[in-house]
Design an enzyme around this catalytic site. Structure first.
Site, PDB file in Angstrom:
ATOM      1  N   GLY A 233     -84.474 -20.471  56.288  1.00 46.22           N
ATOM      2  CA  GLY A 233     -83.816 -20.849  57.603  1.00 46.22           C
ATOM      3  C   GLY A 233     -82.801 -20.223  57.978  1.00 46.22           C
ATOM      4  O   GLY A 233     -82.002 -19.409  57.437  1.00 46.22           O
TER       5      GLY A 233
ATOM      6  N   GLU B 229    -115.845 -13.034  67.698  1.00 48.23           N
ATOM      7  CA  GLU B 229    -116.886 -13.697  68.393  1.00 48.23           C
ATOM      8  C   GLU B 229    -117.050 -15.247  68.103  1.00 48.23           C
ATOM      9  O   GLU B 229    -117.622 -15.923  68.739  1.00 48.23           O
ATOM     10  CB  GLU B 229    -118.118 -12.789  68.378  1.00 48.23           C
ATOM     11  CG  GLU B 229    -118.659 -12.635  66.873  1.00 48.23           C
ATOM     12  CD  GLU B 229    -119.928 -11.988  66.838  1.00 48.23           C
ATOM     13  OE1 GLU B 229    -120.949 -12.240  67.261  1.00 48.23           O
ATOM     14  OE2 GLU B 229    -119.964 -10.888  65.874  1.00 48.23           O
TER      15      GLU B 229
ATOM     16  N   ASP C 120     -82.131 -17.745  69.789  1.00 46.62           N
ATOM     17  CA  ASP C 120     -81.981 -18.576  68.921  1.00 46.62           C
ATOM     18  C   ASP C 120     -80.690 -19.383  68.626  1.00 46.62           C
ATOM     19  O   ASP C 120     -80.519 -20.340  68.080  1.00 46.62           O
ATOM     20  CB  ASP C 120     -81.851 -17.573  67.550  1.00 46.62           C
ATOM     21  CG  ASP C 120     -83.477 -17.184  67.440  1.00 46.62           C
ATOM     22  OD1 ASP C 120     -84.191 -17.313  68.230  1.00 46.62           O
ATOM     23  OD2 ASP C 120     -83.730 -16.257  66.365  1.00 46.62           O
TER      24      ASP C 120
ATOM     25  N   LYS D 122     -89.478  -5.641  59.606  1.00 47.84           N
ATOM     26  CA  LYS D 122     -90.360  -6.335  58.737  1.00 47.84           C
ATOM     27  C   LYS D 122     -91.779  -5.823  58.916  1.00 47.84           C
ATOM     28  O   LYS D 122     -92.638  -5.763  57.915  1.00 47.84           O
ATOM     29  CB  LYS D 122     -90.194  -7.888  59.117  1.00 47.84           C
ATOM     30  CG  LYS D 122     -91.082  -8.741  58.139  1.00 47.84           C
ATOM     31  CD  LYS D 122     -91.030 -10.103  58.808  1.00 47.84           C
ATOM     32  CE  LYS D 122     -91.387  -9.962  60.294  1.00 47.84           C
ATOM     33  NZ  LYS D 122     -91.137 -11.498  60.902  1.00 47.84           N
TER      34      LYS D 122
ATOM     35  N   ARG E  81     -94.307 -25.421  57.108  1.00 47.51           N
ATOM     36  CA  ARG E  81     -94.182 -26.890  57.570  1.00 47.51           C
ATOM     37  C   ARG E  81     -94.204 -26.668  59.025  1.00 47.51           C
ATOM     38  O   ARG E  81     -93.667 -25.704  59.442  1.00 47.51           O
ATOM     39  CB  ARG E  81     -92.978 -27.528  57.081  1.00 47.51           C
ATOM     40  CG  ARG E  81     -92.886 -28.896  57.635  1.00 47.51           C
ATOM     41  CD  ARG E  81     -91.905 -29.741  57.108  1.00 47.51           C
ATOM     42  NE  ARG E  81     -90.508 -28.928  56.805  1.00 47.51           N
ATOM     43  CZ  ARG E  81     -89.599 -28.997  58.004  1.00 47.51           C
ATOM     44  NH1 ARG E  81     -89.720 -29.865  58.987  1.00 47.51           N
ATOM     45  NH2 ARG E  81     -88.593 -28.289  57.898  1.00 47.51           N
TER      46      ARG E  81
ATOM     47  N   HIS F  11    -119.998  -8.388  69.705  1.00 47.39           N
ATOM     48  CA  HIS F  11    -120.709  -7.982  68.457  1.00 47.39           C
ATOM     49  C   HIS F  11    -120.674  -6.570  68.126  1.00 47.39           C
ATOM     50  O   HIS F  11    -121.090  -5.899  68.780  1.00 47.39           O
ATOM     51  CB  HIS F  11    -121.998  -8.804  68.541  1.00 47.39           C
ATOM     52  CG  HIS F  11    -122.737  -8.758  67.325  1.00 47.39           C
ATOM     53  ND1 HIS F  11    -122.663  -9.626  66.391  1.00 47.39           N
ATOM     54  CD2 HIS F  11    -123.611  -8.009  66.771  1.00 47.39           C
ATOM     55  CE1 HIS F  11    -123.352  -9.553  65.262  1.00 47.39           C
ATOM     56  NE2 HIS F  11    -124.070  -8.389  65.697  1.00 47.39           N
TER      57      HIS F  11
ATOM     58  N   TYR G  89     -91.986 -18.515  58.205  1.00 49.85           N
ATOM     59  CA  TYR G  89     -92.311 -17.260  58.401  1.00 49.85           C
ATOM     60  C   TYR G  89     -91.777 -16.003  57.286  1.00 49.85           C
ATOM     61  O   TYR G  89     -92.353 -15.173  57.032  1.00 49.85           O
ATOM     62  CB  TYR G  89     -91.790 -16.423  59.829  1.00 49.85           C
ATOM     63  CG  TYR G  89     -92.462 -17.456  61.130  1.00 49.85           C
ATOM     64  CD1 TYR G  89     -93.355 -16.716  61.807  1.00 49.85           C
ATOM     65  CD2 TYR G  89     -92.246 -18.754  61.483  1.00 49.85           C
ATOM     66  CE1 TYR G  89     -93.832 -17.097  63.087  1.00 49.85           C
ATOM     67  CE2 TYR G  89     -92.821 -19.246  62.652  1.00 49.85           C
ATOM     68  CZ  TYR G  89     -93.691 -18.363  63.485  1.00 49.85           C
ATOM     69  OH  TYR G  89     -94.014 -18.922  64.430  1.00 49.85           O
ATOM     70  N   ILE G  90     -90.275 -15.967  57.450  1.00 54.93           N
ATOM     71  CA  ILE G  90     -90.043 -14.912  56.649  1.00 54.93           C
ATOM     72  C   ILE G  90     -90.259 -14.958  55.247  1.00 54.93           C
ATOM     73  O   ILE G  90     -90.294 -13.793  54.761  1.00 54.93           O
ATOM     74  CB  ILE G  90     -88.329 -14.830  56.862  1.00 54.93           C
ATOM     75  CG1 ILE G  90     -87.846 -14.613  58.388  1.00 54.93           C
ATOM     76  CG2 ILE G  90     -87.699 -13.832  56.119  1.00 54.93           C
ATOM     77  CD1 ILE G  90     -86.462 -14.728  58.606  1.00 54.93           C
TER      78      ILE G  90
ATOM     79  N   GLU H 131     -71.204  -6.276  71.884  1.00 51.43           N
ATOM     80  CA  GLU H 131     -71.888  -6.585  70.763  1.00 51.43           C
ATOM     81  C   GLU H 131     -71.022  -6.170  69.590  1.00 51.43           C
ATOM     82  O   GLU H 131     -70.787  -4.858  69.811  1.00 51.43           O
ATOM     83  CB  GLU H 131     -73.257  -5.682  70.956  1.00 51.43           C
ATOM     84  CG  GLU H 131     -73.958  -5.609  69.781  1.00 51.43           C
ATOM     85  CD  GLU H 131     -74.340  -6.885  69.088  1.00 51.43           C
ATOM     86  OE1 GLU H 131     -73.963  -7.339  67.883  1.00 51.43           O
ATOM     87  OE2 GLU H 131     -74.949  -7.830  69.867  1.00 51.43           O
TER      88      GLU H 131
ATOM     89  N   CYS I 153     -87.917  -8.754  63.209  1.00 50.35           N
ATOM     90  CA  CYS I 153     -89.534  -8.261  63.234  1.00 50.35           C
ATOM     91  C   CYS I 153     -89.692  -7.064  63.222  1.00 50.35           C
ATOM     92  O   CYS I 153     -91.009  -6.661  62.645  1.00 50.35           O
ATOM     93  CB  CYS I 153     -89.977  -9.402  64.434  1.00 50.35           C
ATOM     94  SG  CYS I 153     -88.632  -9.247  65.677  1.00 50.35           S
TER      95      CYS I 153
ATOM     96  N   GLU J   8     -94.067 -13.911  54.468  1.00 51.00           N
ATOM     97  CA  GLU J   8     -93.884 -12.531  54.973  1.00 51.00           C
ATOM     98  C   GLU J   8     -93.336 -11.309  53.805  1.00 51.00           C
ATOM     99  O   GLU J   8     -94.023 -10.533  53.596  1.00 51.00           O
ATOM    100  CB  GLU J   8     -93.535 -12.240  56.302  1.00 51.00           C
ATOM    101  CG  GLU J   8     -94.271 -12.871  57.570  1.00 51.00           C
ATOM    102  CD  GLU J   8     -93.405 -12.870  58.591  1.00 51.00           C
ATOM    103  OE1 GLU J   8     -94.078 -12.922  59.809  1.00 51.00           O
ATOM    104  OE2 GLU J   8     -92.396 -12.756  58.861  1.00 51.00           O
TER     105      GLU J   8
ATOM    106  N   GLY K 249     -82.746 -11.535  74.048  1.00 47.27           N
ATOM    107  CA  GLY K 249     -82.556 -12.474  75.003  1.00 47.27           C
ATOM    108  C   GLY K 249     -81.154 -11.905  75.801  1.00 47.27           C
ATOM    109  O   GLY K 249     -81.410 -12.067  77.169  1.00 47.27           O
TER     110      GLY K 249
ATOM    111  N   ARG L  33     -89.315 -25.859  47.919  1.00 49.96           N
ATOM    112  CA  ARG L  33     -89.058 -27.257  47.453  1.00 49.96           C
ATOM    113  C   ARG L  33     -89.884 -28.408  47.908  1.00 49.96           C
ATOM    114  O   ARG L  33     -89.700 -29.411  47.444  1.00 49.96           O
ATOM    115  CB  ARG L  33     -87.435 -27.290  48.225  1.00 49.96           C
ATOM    116  CG  ARG L  33     -87.412 -27.633  49.648  1.00 49.96           C
ATOM    117  CD  ARG L  33     -85.828 -27.833  50.242  1.00 49.96           C
ATOM    118  NE  ARG L  33     -85.889 -28.043  51.608  1.00 49.96           N
ATOM    119  CZ  ARG L  33     -84.747 -28.389  52.289  1.00 49.96           C
ATOM    120  NH1 ARG L  33     -83.699 -28.323  51.612  1.00 49.96           N
ATOM    121  NH2 ARG L  33     -84.730 -28.450  53.582  1.00 49.96           N
TER     122      ARG L  33
ATOM    123  N   THR M  19     -81.241  -8.805  66.163  1.00 51.79           N
ATOM    124  CA  THR M  19     -81.975  -9.205  64.793  1.00 51.79           C
ATOM    125  C   THR M  19     -83.448  -8.846  64.917  1.00 51.79           C
ATOM    126  O   THR M  19     -83.964  -7.911  63.926  1.00 51.79           O
ATOM    127  CB  THR M  19     -82.013 -10.914  64.611  1.00 51.79           C
ATOM    128  OG1 THR M  19     -80.685 -11.391  64.390  1.00 51.79           O
ATOM    129  CG2 THR M  19     -82.813 -11.130  63.310  1.00 51.79           C
ATOM    130  N   CYS M  20     -84.202  -8.894  65.850  1.00 49.34           N
ATOM    131  CA  CYS M  20     -85.595  -8.544  65.927  1.00 49.34           C
ATOM    132  C   CYS M  20     -85.552  -7.096  65.638  1.00 49.34           C
ATOM    133  O   CYS M  20     -86.357  -6.544  64.884  1.00 49.34           O
ATOM    134  CB  CYS M  20     -86.350  -8.838  67.149  1.00 49.34           C
ATOM    135  SG  CYS M  20     -87.923  -8.417  67.313  1.00 49.34           S
TER     136      CYS M  20
END
Length: 460
Positions: free
Chosen positions: A263, A442, A304, A51, A206, A437, A179-180, A35, A48, A183, A16, A200, A42-43
Site C-alpha cells: 500500500g 466476441e 492520490d 512497470k 481484495r 470473429h 496491483y503492484i 516539484e 505505471c 504485477e 494530476g 497476510r 509517480t506514474c
C-alpha cells in the site's frame, strides 16, 4: 493587478498537478508548479510507465517458448537486466522532457524545489527559503510506499528501488496483495527470478471480483510463482550477502531481495497543511469535497493525496475538472463510481463496475454470465493459460452492472467495454452487437446462457 504572485500555485508535478496547471494556464491563469524531484510524478518516473515496460520484458520468455508451436525456432535467446534498465531510463528521460515542454508551452513556471504551505495563500520554497503568494494553492503531491515497522525493514525495497536495481535478484520475495504486488511478482518470475509472493489475508486482490481473485491465483501458481496466503514477515536479517526472512508462522525463507508493495500513504507529512487548517483523514489524506476543495477555501487537492481512487487517469481527470471549475467557468465533478481499470498481472485483468458481492448487496436479483476457455493462440502454443470473462446483470432492469476479464489484452478490452457500462448499456444491447470473429472479445457479446451454481444445475 492581483495582489498575489500567482493565480495558482501547484505543489507536485505528477499527472494530476501537471494537468491542472496546464489547463488552468490555458484558461489564462498565472501558474507555477513546484516539484522537488522530476516532472511526471509517480506514474511516469517510478510507476505505471516503467512497470509496463518491465511487464513487456517479462513476457518474452513465454513468447519464445510458445513460438515453437507455430514453427519458429529461437536459439540463443538471453536476457540482460542492465540493457532493460538503460533503455527504460532513456524512455523515462524522454517522457520527462515532454512533460516539461508541455508545461512551458502553456506558460507554466516550473520551480525545482520542495514547497510547503505557510498559510491559505502562501507557500515556502524550501530550496531557497523564499516565500511566494497565490490566490489558490493546489496540493498534488501523490502518495509514497508504506513500509511496516519490523526488525530489519531497512533491508527491504519498494517498487521505487526495484526500477534501479543493479542486478536482477535470483530469489525475490514480494510482500503484498494489490496491483503492484501481483504485477511485480509476474515481472520477476517472467524474467527468471525464483519468486515468492506473501499476502497476510486469505486471498489477494481484495476489492476485486472473487472469481477474478481465485482464478488469478491459480494461473500465477501455474506459471511458477510461489503464492503464500495468510503469511507475513516477522523480521528480516542479512548475513553473507543474502536475506533471511522469518515469517509469522515461524518458517525461514532465504532471498536475495524482498520487495514490499503493501500500500501507499498520502505524501502530506511535513507539508504544513494541518497548521493552516486543512483537514486530513486518519491516513494523512487530504479531505476534499466533490470539486476537490479542502476545508480551507483557497486550497484544493487532487490525485492520490486525497485517497479517493488512486489511479493515474483519475488524478488527471480530477486535475482537469478542478481547472475547468475554477478557471473555465463551468462546474465539473468527477464520477468515481464507475472506473475501468487494468491490472498488468500475468495473466492480465480488466474490470469495470460492480463485483458480484457488491451487486448482490445492492440489487434484489442479478443474473451472471461466465465463460472460461483457452485462447486460440494457446491451441498451437501449448500454453495452458485460461481466459475468463464475466458479466453481472441487474435481473430487473437488464443493465450490465459489471464486467470482469482475465486474459491477454484485458486492459485494452476493458477500456472499450467501460464506455458501454458507463453509458448504462443493457445485456440486450450487448447481445445486439455483432461479434468480431475470431477474437476472444466476441465472447462478451455471444454469452447467452445464465450461469448457475453446480448444485442448481444438478437439480435441473
Amino acid at each position: 493587478m492581483t495582489k498575489y504572485d500567482y493565480d495558482l500555485f501547484v505543489i507536485g508535478a505528477g499527472s494530476g498537478g501537471v494537468r491542472a496547471a496546464r489547463i488552468a494556464a490555458n484558461y489564462g491563469a498565472r501558474v507555477a508548479v513546484a516539484e522537488e524531484y522530476r516532472v511526471g510524478g509517480t506514474c511516469v518516473i517510478r510507476g505505471c510507465v516503467p512497470k509496463k515496460l518491465f511487464v513487456y520484458a517479462s513476457h518474452f520468455a513465454d513468447e519464445f517458448e510458445e513460438s515453437a508451436g507455430f514453427g519458429w525456432t529461437v536459439e540463443g535467446a538471453r536476457f540482460d537486466w542492465k540493457t532493460l534498465i538503460s533503455n527504460k531510463d532513456k524512455e523515462i528521460d524522454r517522457l520527462n522532457g515532454i512533460y516539461i515542454r508541455n508545461l512551458q508551452n502553456a506558460g507554466v513556471e516550473i520551480i525545482e524545489s520542495r514547497a510547503t504551505v505557510v498559510d491559505a495563500h502562501k507557500v515556502r520554497l524550501e530550496a531557497t527559503g523564499r516565500e511566494v503568494t497565490a490566490e489558490r494553492i493546489l496540493i498534488a503531491v501523490g502518495a509514497t510506499p508504506f513500509l511496516p515497522e519490523i526488525p530489519g525493514i531497512e533491508h527491504a525495497i519498494t517498487s521505487n528501488e526495484a526500477f534501479h536495481l543493479e542486478e536482477l535478484p535470483k530469489r525475490v520475495v514480494v510482500v503484498g496483495g494489490g496491483y503492484i504486488a501481483v504485477e511485480f511478482a509476474g515481472i520477476f518470475n517472467g524474467l527468471g527470478a525464483k519468486t515468492m509472493q506473501l499476502y497476510r489475508g486469505p486471498l489477494f486482490m481484495r476489492g476485486f471480483d472473487d472469481d477474478l481473485r481465485a482464478l488469478l491465483a491459480e494461473e500465477m501458481a501455474k506459471k511458477g510463482v510461489d503464492l503464500r496466503m495468510d503469511a507475513d514477515i516477522k523480521s528480516i536479517d542479512k548475513a553473507g550477502g543474502e536475506l533471511r526472512l522469518t515469517l509469522t508462522n515461524g518458517d525461514v525463507v532465504k532471498a536475495d531481495a524482498v520487495m514490499y508493495a503493501t500500500g501507499r500513504v498520502p505524501n502530506t507529512k511535513g507539508l504544513g497543511l494541518e497548521a493552516v487548517g486543512v483537514k486530513l483523514g486518519k491516513n494523512g489524506e487530504v479531505i476534499v469535497d466533490e470539486y476537490s476543495q479542502t476545508s480551507v477555501p483557497s486550497i484544493y487537492a487532487v490525485g492520490d493525496v486525497t485517497d479517493r481512487a488512486n489511479l493515474t487517469p483519475v488524478a488527471i481527470r480530477e486535475g482537469h475538472a478542478f481547472a475547468d471549475t475554477v478557471y473555465g467557468g463551468r462546474k465539473v465533478m468527477v464520477d468515481h463510481s464507475i472506473i475501468p481499470t487494468a491490472v498488468f498481472s500475468q495473466p492480465e485483468l480488466g474490470t469495470v463496475g460492480l463485483t458480484e458481492t457488491l451487486a448482490r448487496a445492492r440489487c434484489a436479483e442479478i443474473d451472471l454470465y461466465k465463460t472460461t476457455f483457452r485462447a486460440m493462440k494457446n491451441t498451437l502454443s501449448g500454453s495452458q493459460e485460461r481466459t475468463f470473462m464475466k458479466l453481472i446483470v441487474d435481473a430487473k432492469t437488464d443493465k450490465v452492472l459489471g464486467v470482469h476479464l482475465m486474459g491477454p489484452g484485458s486492459g485494452e478490452l476493458i477500456q472499450a467495454v467501460g464506455i458501454a457500462v458507463t453509458m448504462g448499456a443493457t445485456k440486450a444491447q450487448f447481445d445486439m452487437t455483432i461479434a468480431v470473429h475470431p477474437t476472444a472479445a466476441e465472447e462478451l457479446v455471444t454469452l447467452r446462457e445464465k450461469w448457475q451454481p453446480p448444485a442448481a444445475k444438478a437439480a435441473d
